[in-house]
Structures are given as structure tokens and as C-alpha cells.
Design a protein around this motif. Structure first.
Motif, PDB file in Angstrom:
ATOM      1  N   ASN A   1     -25.456  -8.864  11.375  1.00 63.02           N
ATOM      2  CA  ASN A   1     -25.001  -9.153  12.737  1.00 63.02           C
ATOM      3  C   ASN A   1     -23.490  -8.998  12.860  1.00 63.02           C
ATOM      4  OD1 ASN A   1     -27.582  -9.723  13.640  1.00 63.02           O
ATOM      5  ND2 ASN A   1     -27.418 -11.920  13.283  1.00 63.02           N
ATOM      6  N   TYR A   2     -22.766  -9.450  11.844  1.00 60.06           N
ATOM      7  CA  TYR A   2     -21.303  -9.332  11.917  1.00 60.06           C
ATOM      8  C   TYR A   2     -20.877  -7.873  11.847  1.00 60.06           C
ATOM      9  CZ  TYR A   2     -16.352  -9.776  11.027  1.00 60.06           C
ATOM     10  OH  TYR A   2     -14.984  -9.645  11.116  1.00 60.06           O
TER      11      TYR A   2
ATOM     12  N   ARG B   1     -27.152 -12.601   8.786  1.00 59.43           N
ATOM     13  CA  ARG B   1     -25.831 -12.945   9.321  1.00 59.43           C
ATOM     14  C   ARG B   1     -24.793 -11.876   9.018  1.00 59.43           C
ATOM     15  NH1 ARG B   1     -29.109 -16.629   9.053  1.00 59.43           N
ATOM     16  NH2 ARG B   1     -29.035 -18.544  10.303  1.00 59.43           N
ATOM     17  N   GLU B   2     -24.901 -11.270   7.863  1.00 63.00           N
ATOM     18  CA  GLU B   2     -23.960 -10.200   7.536  1.00 63.00           C
ATOM     19  C   GLU B   2     -24.206  -8.959   8.382  1.00 63.00           C
ATOM     20  OE1 GLU B   2     -22.896 -11.244   2.894  1.00 63.00           O
ATOM     21  OE2 GLU B   2     -24.160  -9.518   3.347  1.00 63.00           O
TER      22      GLU B   2
ATOM     23  N   CYS C   1     -16.443  -7.919   2.765  1.00 62.87           N
ATOM     24  CA  CYS C   1     -17.357  -9.055   2.808  1.00 62.87           C
ATOM     25  C   CYS C   1     -17.499  -9.603   1.392  1.00 62.87           C
ATOM     26  CB  CYS C   1     -18.710  -8.608   3.350  1.00 62.87           C
ATOM     27  SG  CYS C   1     -19.970  -9.894   3.346  1.00 62.87           S
TER      28      CYS C   1
ATOM     29  N   LYS D   1     -21.325  -5.852  15.042  1.00 61.04           N
ATOM     30  CA  LYS D   1     -20.308  -6.088  16.071  1.00 61.04           C
ATOM     31  C   LYS D   1     -18.940  -5.543  15.660  1.00 61.04           C
ATOM     32  CE  LYS D   1     -22.593 -10.329  17.655  1.00 61.04           C
ATOM     33  NZ  LYS D   1     -22.478 -11.807  17.797  1.00 61.04           N
ATOM     34  N   ALA D   2     -18.605  -5.671  14.381  1.00 59.06           N
ATOM     35  CA  ALA D   2     -17.263  -5.313  13.927  1.00 59.06           C
ATOM     36  C   ALA D   2     -17.011  -3.811  13.920  1.00 59.06           C
ATOM     37  CB  ALA D   2     -17.017  -5.890  12.532  1.00 59.06           C
TER      38      ALA D   2
ATOM     39  N   ARG E   1     -13.323 -14.270   9.199  1.00 64.16           N
ATOM     40  CA  ARG E   1     -14.388 -15.111   9.721  1.00 64.16           C
ATOM     41  C   ARG E   1     -15.327 -15.506   8.586  1.00 64.16           C
ATOM     42  NH1 ARG E   1     -17.169 -13.210  15.179  1.00 64.16           N
ATOM     43  NH2 ARG E   1     -14.955 -13.361  15.708  1.00 64.16           N
TER      44      ARG E   1
ATOM     45  N   CYS F   1     -19.235 -17.458   7.474  1.00 65.41           N
ATOM     46  CA  CYS F   1     -20.572 -17.803   7.923  1.00 65.41           C
ATOM     47  C   CYS F   1     -21.347 -18.384   6.741  1.00 65.41           C
ATOM     48  CB  CYS F   1     -21.294 -16.585   8.497  1.00 65.41           C
ATOM     49  SG  CYS F   1     -21.726 -15.329   7.279  1.00 65.41           S
TER      50      CYS F   1
END
Length: 258
Positions: free
Chosen positions: A24-25, A21-22, A117, A28-29, A166, A168
Motif C-alpha cells: 500500500n505504501y 502494508r508495504e 524499506c 502511493k509513493a 514513515r 508502520c
């Protein structure tokens, strides 16, 4: 933090759940952030800048596989030279997270971006951390989790503008894969019903530099205004300026003789 212990934890089912999940973020970021230099602080074994198109990228960490071996709170980087900085899970494992943020602010160019993060203490992950064994190398539960509002305050004081946040990882942090799989449904429901209880948060911020305009006195205008107020000698029968009183006396004497 011990690299071996961290690497082993990320290879577990819970670590893979988090890492997926990290990654993937971050993919995109950072994809549409442009510039000349990008830096990742910590975790050199994972490339969170892989989708970014900035030509020069490097990782600064204390581990041997990093391109720059340096402590994150004292970076050997030139001031105002980095366009993008990503900080994955570094602040909560540092004894001086404020100094790390000050260093990030120093090395970033004006309008440069930082992505942080971190683990959310106000979540099931935070509760697990309270009951985790505080042994050396017990990643990630030995970390000092920083609340998202607190981190926002720190960045605001450093003149960062928060652009996005955001969360998750809403599933409970089970160590066994079968239990973690059963609670995967919470990932979709969590972002809608209990948004601020995610186990991990991402925070995007931009470094703002407030300009200063020096207001100078309008010396030319002042001189012109003063010059316009000065008396102007009147012409008296073709005589001007330097001796108006003498000219007036001569005129009066002439009129008297007549």
C-alpha cells in the motif's frame, strides 16, 4: 537470502500482514514519480513499481526471476541513468549496505529518487529479532536491522536529501493469526502515540548534485581600466601624441626668440 524461505515466510499470516502494508505504501509513493527508467532491487516476486508510470521498469536481484541478474552492491547499470530506485528489505540482509547505497547514488540521475524499506530495530519487531533463532534462512529475524537515524546519516553523507519517513506495523509480530488480529488496534494508535516504534520504516530521499560556478577574471574590464589610467598627449598647436616633448621645446624656443 534464500528465496524459498523468504517466499514461505511472506505466505504466513505475519508475512501477509507486512506485505499488505508495504504494498500500500509503495503504491502511493511511486505513483507520481516520472522519468524514463525505474529499478527495484531485490524481491522480484513482488512488484513494488506496479502503480508507477515510468515506461521502462525492471528488477535487479540475484534470483532467477529478476530481469537483471546482479548483486545489488555492484550493479551493471550505466551511471546517471535511473530516475527511481526502490529497495525493499535489502540493506539489512547485506554484508555491505554502504556499497549498495553508493551504487544507488551512482546510477541515479541528479534529482532522482530512492525509497528504502527496512525493519526497525527500535520496535517490538527488533526485540523479536534479538530472540529469534539465528539459523540460516530464518527470515526476517536473522537480518542486521538498521536504525532509521543511522540510515539517514548514511544517505546524507552521500548528498541525498531526506524528503519523507514513515513507519508502520505497530502490532507485535505474533506468528498466530488470532493474536495478531487482536492487536490490530495498535496500528491506528501507534502512528499517533508511539510513532517511532513501528516495526517497518520507509525512507524517501532525492539525490542532490551541488553545482559549481567558475569565477573567471574580467580580462576586458582590467584592460579597459588600465587603458583609462594611461597619460594622453595634449594637442599643442595641432601637434599630437607621438612627440609631445619635442613640440613643447619648439614652442619655448620660438617664444625665446621673440
Amino acid at each position: 537470502m534464500p528465496q524459498k524461505n523468504t517466499q514461505e515466510w511472506f505466505e504466513t499470516c505475519l508475512g501477509q500482514y507486512l506485505l499488505e502494508r508495504e504494498q500500500n505504501y509503495f503504491d502511493k509513493a511511486v505513483a507520481n514519480v516520472f522519468g524514463y527508467n525505474a529499478m527495484q532491487i531485490g524481491f522480484p516476486q513482488y512488484d513494488f513499481l506496479r502503480t508507477n508510470r515510468i515506461p521502462f521498469q525492471f528488477c535487479a536481484a540475484t534470483e532467477g526471476s529478476a530481469e537483471v541478474l546482479a548483486a545489488p552492491d555492484f550493479l551493471p547499470i550505466e551511471t546517471n541513468s535511473i530516475d527511481l530506485v526502490v529497495i525493499p528489505h535489502v540493506l539489512e540482509f547485506s554484508s555491505n549496505p554502504h556499497q549498495i547505497l553508493r551504487e544507488v547514488h551512482r546510477v541515479l540521475i541528479p534529482e532522482g529518487q530512492v525509497i528504502v524499506c527496512g525493519f526497525n530495530p527500535r520496535s517490538l519487531w527488533g526485540v523479536r529479532g534479538l530472540f529469534g533463532a539465528p539459523k540460516e534462512g530464518n527470515f526476517p529475524w536473522r537480518g542486521n536491522f538498521i536504525a532509521l537515524p543511522r540510515l539517514k546519516d548514511w544517505l546524507t553523507l552521500l548528498d541525498f536529501e531526506i524528503t519523507e519517513d514513515r513507519l508502520c506495523c505497530y502490532a507485535p509480530p505474533f506468528s498466530q493469526e488470532k493474536w495478531l488480529t487482536r492487536f490490530y488496534f495498535m496500528e491506528a494508535a501507534g502512528s499517533r502515540w508511539w510513532r517511532f516504534s513501528g516495526g517497518v520504516y520507509f525512507l524517501n530521499a532525492v539525490k542532490r548534485v551541488h553545482g559549481m560556478r567558475v569565477i573567471k577574471p574580467e580580462w576586458k574590464e582590467v584592460r579597459a581600466r588600465r587603458g583609462s589610467m594611461a597619460p594622453v598627449a595634449q594637442k599643442i598647436k595641432g601637434t599630437t601624441g607621438s612627440e609631445p616633448r619635442r613640440a613643447a621645446r619648439i614652442k619655448m624656443s620660438a617664444e625665446g626668440r621673440e
